[in-house]
Design a protein around this motif. Structure first.
Motif, PDB file in Angstrom:
ATOM      1  N   SER A  60       0.792  -1.223   0.000  1.00 45.45           N
ATOM      2  CA  SER A  60       0.000   0.000   0.000  1.00 45.45           C
ATOM      3  C   SER A  60       0.831   1.284   0.000  1.00 45.45           C
ATOM      4  O   SER A  60       0.348   2.340  -0.391  1.00 45.45           O
ATOM      5  N   ARG A  61       2.087   1.215   0.427  1.00 43.54           N
ATOM      6  CA  ARG A  61       2.951   2.402   0.428  1.00 43.54           C
ATOM      7  C   ARG A  61       3.740   2.550  -0.864  1.00 43.54           C
ATOM      8  O   ARG A  61       4.486   3.528  -1.028  1.00 43.54           O
ATOM      9  N   MET A  62       3.587   1.593  -1.747  1.00 45.76           N
ATOM     10  CA  MET A  62       4.364   1.621  -2.986  1.00 45.76           C
ATOM     11  C   MET A  62       3.828   2.666  -3.958  1.00 45.76           C
ATOM     12  O   MET A  62       2.648   3.006  -3.947  1.00 45.76           O
ATOM     13  N   ARG A  63       4.713   3.169  -4.785  1.00 45.02           N
ATOM     14  CA  ARG A  63       4.337   4.027  -5.903  1.00 45.02           C
ATOM     15  C   ARG A  63       4.922   3.374  -7.149  1.00 45.02           C
ATOM     16  O   ARG A  63       6.086   3.552  -7.497  1.00 45.02           O
ATOM     17  N   LEU A  64       4.111   2.588  -7.795  1.00 47.63           N
ATOM     18  CA  LEU A  64       4.561   1.805  -8.938  1.00 47.63           C
ATOM     19  C   LEU A  64       4.903   2.706 -10.117  1.00 47.63           C
ATOM     20  O   LEU A  64       4.310   3.767 -10.303  1.00 47.63           O
ATOM     21  N   SER A  65       5.838   2.245 -10.932  1.00 51.89           N
ATOM     22  CA  SER A  65       6.239   3.006 -12.112  1.00 51.89           C
ATOM     23  C   SER A  65       5.443   2.605 -13.347  1.00 51.89           C
ATOM     24  O   SER A  65       5.586   3.218 -14.403  1.00 51.89           O
ATOM     25  N   LYS A  66       4.590   1.564 -13.191  1.00 49.44           N
ATOM     26  CA  LYS A  66       3.797   1.055 -14.311  1.00 49.44           C
ATOM     27  C   LYS A  66       2.356   0.860 -13.861  1.00 49.44           C
ATOM     28  O   LYS A  66       2.077   0.732 -12.665  1.00 49.44           O
ATOM     29  N   PRO A  67       1.407   0.817 -14.797  1.00 45.83           N
ATOM     30  CA  PRO A  67      -0.005   0.751 -14.429  1.00 45.83           C
ATOM     31  C   PRO A  67      -0.398  -0.533 -13.703  1.00 45.83           C
ATOM     32  O   PRO A  67       0.093  -1.622 -13.996  1.00 45.83           O
ATOM     33  N   LEU A  68      -1.314  -0.352 -12.748  1.00 50.20           N
ATOM     34  CA  LEU A  68      -1.926  -1.449 -12.019  1.00 50.20           C
ATOM     35  C   LEU A  68      -3.439  -1.301 -12.133  1.00 50.20           C
ATOM     36  O   LEU A  68      -3.975  -0.211 -11.929  1.00 50.20           O
ATOM     37  N   ILE A  69      -4.127  -2.396 -12.471  1.00 52.51           N
ATOM     38  CA  ILE A  69      -5.581  -2.402 -12.593  1.00 52.51           C
ATOM     39  C   ILE A  69      -6.148  -3.353 -11.552  1.00 52.51           C
ATOM     40  O   ILE A  69      -5.665  -4.476 -11.411  1.00 52.51           O
ATOM     41  N   ALA A  70      -7.170  -2.912 -10.814  1.00 50.03           N
ATOM     42  CA  ALA A  70      -7.822  -3.763  -9.829  1.00 50.03           C
ATOM     43  C   ALA A  70      -9.107  -4.323 -10.422  1.00 50.03           C
ATOM     44  O   ALA A  70      -9.929  -3.581 -10.957  1.00 50.03           O
ATOM     45  N   ALA A  71      -9.266  -5.641 -10.352  1.00 50.39           N
ATOM     46  CA  ALA A  71     -10.508  -6.307 -10.760  1.00 50.39           C
ATOM     47  C   ALA A  71     -11.287  -6.589  -9.482  1.00 50.39           C
ATOM     48  O   ALA A  71     -10.950  -7.493  -8.724  1.00 50.39           O
ATOM     49  N   VAL A  72     -12.323  -5.801  -9.238  1.00 48.61           N
ATOM     50  CA  VAL A  72     -13.018  -5.813  -7.952  1.00 48.61           C
ATOM     51  C   VAL A  72     -14.312  -6.610  -8.050  1.00 48.61           C
ATOM     52  O   VAL A  72     -15.196  -6.286  -8.841  1.00 48.61           O
ATOM     53  N   SER A  73     -14.408  -7.637  -7.227  1.00 46.88           N
ATOM     54  CA  SER A  73     -15.627  -8.420  -7.099  1.00 46.88           C
ATOM     55  C   SER A  73     -15.973  -8.528  -5.624  1.00 46.88           C
ATOM     56  O   SER A  73     -15.095  -8.414  -4.764  1.00 46.88           O
ATOM     57  N   ALA A  90      -4.412   0.958  -7.167  1.00 45.87           N
ATOM     58  CA  ALA A  90      -4.487   0.753  -8.614  1.00 45.87           C
ATOM     59  C   ALA A  90      -4.777   2.062  -9.344  1.00 45.87           C
ATOM     60  O   ALA A  90      -5.378   2.991  -8.792  1.00 45.87           O
ATOM     61  N   ASP A  91      -4.383   2.108 -10.609  1.00 47.07           N
ATOM     62  CA  ASP A  91      -4.693   3.260 -11.467  1.00 47.07           C
ATOM     63  C   ASP A  91      -6.142   3.223 -11.928  1.00 47.07           C
ATOM     64  O   ASP A  91      -6.780   4.269 -12.073  1.00 47.07           O
ATOM     65  N   LEU A  92      -6.647   2.015 -12.179  1.00 44.89           N
ATOM     66  CA  LEU A  92      -8.010   1.827 -12.657  1.00 44.89           C
ATOM     67  C   LEU A  92      -8.665   0.709 -11.877  1.00 44.89           C
ATOM     68  O   LEU A  92      -8.006  -0.252 -11.481  1.00 44.89           O
ATOM     69  N   ARG A  93      -9.985   0.819 -11.688  1.00 48.53           N
ATOM     70  CA  ARG A  93     -10.739  -0.197 -10.971  1.00 48.53           C
ATOM     71  C   ARG A  93     -11.923  -0.657 -11.823  1.00 48.53           C
ATOM     72  O   ARG A  93     -12.807   0.149 -12.166  1.00 48.53           O
ATOM     73  N   VAL A  94     -11.918  -1.947 -12.166  1.00 46.82           N
ATOM     74  CA  VAL A  94     -13.039  -2.573 -12.871  1.00 46.82           C
ATOM     75  C   VAL A  94     -13.873  -3.268 -11.810  1.00 46.82           C
ATOM     76  O   VAL A  94     -13.400  -4.188 -11.149  1.00 46.82           O
ATOM     77  N   VAL A  95     -15.118  -2.847 -11.651  1.00 53.40           N
ATOM     78  CA  VAL A  95     -15.932  -3.256 -10.507  1.00 53.40           C
ATOM     79  C   VAL A  95     -17.181  -4.001 -10.975  1.00 53.40           C
ATOM     80  O   VAL A  95     -17.891  -3.533 -11.868  1.00 53.40           O
ATOM     81  N   GLU A  96     -17.444  -5.141 -10.361  1.00 52.22           N
ATOM     82  CA  GLU A  96     -18.641  -5.903 -10.702  1.00 52.22           C
ATOM     83  C   GLU A  96     -19.886  -5.283 -10.080  1.00 52.22           C
ATOM     84  O   GLU A  96     -19.819  -4.622  -9.040  1.00 52.22           O
ATOM     85  N   VAL A 126     -20.800   1.239  -0.233  1.00 53.86           N
ATOM     86  CA  VAL A 126     -20.969   1.931  -1.510  1.00 53.86           C
ATOM     87  C   VAL A 126     -21.101   0.890  -2.611  1.00 53.86           C
ATOM     88  O   VAL A 126     -20.206   0.060  -2.786  1.00 53.86           O
ATOM     89  N   LYS A 127     -22.212   0.933  -3.330  1.00 50.23           N
ATOM     90  CA  LYS A 127     -22.436  -0.011  -4.408  1.00 50.23           C
ATOM     91  C   LYS A 127     -21.739   0.452  -5.693  1.00 50.23           C
ATOM     92  O   LYS A 127     -21.292   1.593  -5.795  1.00 50.23           O
ATOM     93  N   ALA A 128     -21.695  -0.438  -6.662  1.00 49.00           N
ATOM     94  CA  ALA A 128     -20.896  -0.208  -7.866  1.00 49.00           C
ATOM     95  C   ALA A 128     -21.311   1.041  -8.636  1.00 49.00           C
ATOM     96  O   ALA A 128     -20.455   1.818  -9.072  1.00 49.00           O
ATOM     97  N   GLN A 129     -22.615   1.248  -8.831  1.00 49.18           N
ATOM     98  CA  GLN A 129     -23.059   2.386  -9.625  1.00 49.18           C
ATOM     99  C   GLN A 129     -22.726   3.708  -8.949  1.00 49.18           C
ATOM    100  O   GLN A 129     -22.353   4.679  -9.610  1.00 49.18           O
ATOM    101  N   GLN A 151     -17.290 -10.968 -14.351  1.00 54.04           N
ATOM    102  CA  GLN A 151     -16.536 -10.536 -15.527  1.00 54.04           C
ATOM    103  C   GLN A 151     -15.421  -9.544 -15.226  1.00 54.04           C
ATOM    104  O   GLN A 151     -14.717  -9.118 -16.140  1.00 54.04           O
ATOM    105  N   ALA A 152     -15.239  -9.158 -13.976  1.00 52.77           N
ATOM    106  CA  ALA A 152     -14.253  -8.123 -13.659  1.00 52.77           C
ATOM    107  C   ALA A 152     -12.845  -8.521 -14.070  1.00 52.77           C
ATOM    108  O   ALA A 152     -12.109  -7.725 -14.654  1.00 52.77           O
TER     109      ALA A 152
END
Length: 324
Positions: free
Chosen positions: A151-164, A178-184, A227-230, A246-247
């Motif tokens: 959690s303290r890291m600052r990555l140099s490349k993109p990270l995507i979270a697939a959230v279910s 993560a940079d982006l979060r795909v959420v079910e 907090v729900k997805a929408q 499908q996340a």
């Protein structure tokens, strides 16, 4: 300096989730299903459930599993019986996997997900309750991992979270990494640790206000409400909302699309955005950082890209390898 916590007794109330592991025809590997036993039963005979098979070497099984897909690394939290709550072992493994990804020049994007229907229910409070006398935290955030691991890291490349399923408490903080979060659609996010007096010490109070604004962040932080997805999509907490099951597949496809772009340019723009939000002392300083780090990319990638465009590639805003 390490901080030793006093004893804390908490029952996290999480129900046990069943996760199937079956042998795959590929020798030396196992097939990890991303769909829980309960989901299979409730789906009925006429419903098709989407899942992404994750193959790992036998020696790689454990609380965290990983698999390489070309230039994309899949990293899965594998404690479905605890809704993927993170214990000390898992925190260490997550840190190791993301560090290895960040240092591997042949990898462009990572996808973080939870095995068995939940992303992550936070830190394992049962472990904290039983090991708090010997549980130590590094107080200098620049010198060691956080309680949740990376959690303290600052990555140099993109990270995507697939959230279910559940992405709450420390699990929400991992999603914020993560940079982006795909959420079910049925996913639940929130600061559930509010109920137990467990503070956000894995970046939640730092990243969340920057991501969705102070007012909305305080709404989540102070109330601890689900907090729900929408609603998460409306807030900007979720970047994509997809049907249940499908996340991981959508996140993998998104990662492959992002990985197809010229990477020097992509990383320079990404790092400049992070610098402007977290490190810059002024507008002028941020603009200077953007120019100084973007200029070398003009020579390295932009000239080649401009030549391709002049020959007809990408006309009309089309992408040859990406659906973005």
């Amino acid at each position: 300096m390490a901080l030793t916590l006093g004893r804390l007794s908490v029952n996290n109330g999480f129900r046990r989730s069943v996760h199937h592991i079956t042998l795959n025809s590929v020798k030396g590997q196992r097939f990890y299903s991303t769909i829980s036993k309960e989901e299979r039963k409730s789906a009925g005979p006429g419903k098709v459930l989407s899942e992404v098979p994750v193959f790992v070497n036998r020696g790689a099984s454990g609380t965290v599993i990983s698999e390489r897909r070309g230039t994309v690394m899949l990293i899965g939290i594998n404690r479905p019986e605890a809704r993927n709550a993170v214990n000390q072992e898992t925190a260490q493994r997550l840190t190791e996997e993301l560090s290895a990804f960040d240092q591997d020049n042949s990898l462009n994007v990572a996808v973080l997900y939870g095995v068995g229907g939940n992303f992550c229910a936070g830190f394992d409070l049962k472990e904290l309750a039983h090991t708090s006398d010997s549980f130590k935290l590094e107080q200098d955030v620049s010198r060691g991992p956080g309680p949740m691991g990376p959690s303290r890291m600052r990555l140099s490349k993109p990270l995507i979270a697939a959230v279910s399923g559940y992405s709450v408490a420390g699990g929400l903080e991992l999603a914020l990494l993560a940079d982006l979060r795909v959420v079910e659609e049925s996913s639940i996010m929130g600061v559930f640790c509010r109920r137990f007096g467990v503070p956000l010490i894995d970046g939640g109070t730092v990243r969340l206000p920057q991501l969705i604004g102070l007012s909305r962040a305080l709404d989540l932080i102070l109330t601890g409400r689900p907090v729900k997805a929408q609603e998460a999509l409306t807030f900007g907490l979720a970047n994509r909302v997809v049907p249940d099951g499908q996340a991981l597949q959508v996140a993998l496809e998104l990662a492959e699309q992002v990985s197809a772009f010229p990477q020097l340019c992509l990383r320079a723009d990404r790092n400049s955005a992070y610098h402007a939000v977290f490190d810059s002392t002024s507008f002028t300083q941020a603009m200077q950082y953007e120019f100084d780090h973007g200029l070398p990319v003009v020579v390295a990638e932009a000239v080649t890209g401009a030549t391709k465009f002049s020959l007809g590639a990408g006309r009309g805003g089309t992408f040859s390898k990406s659906k973005l």
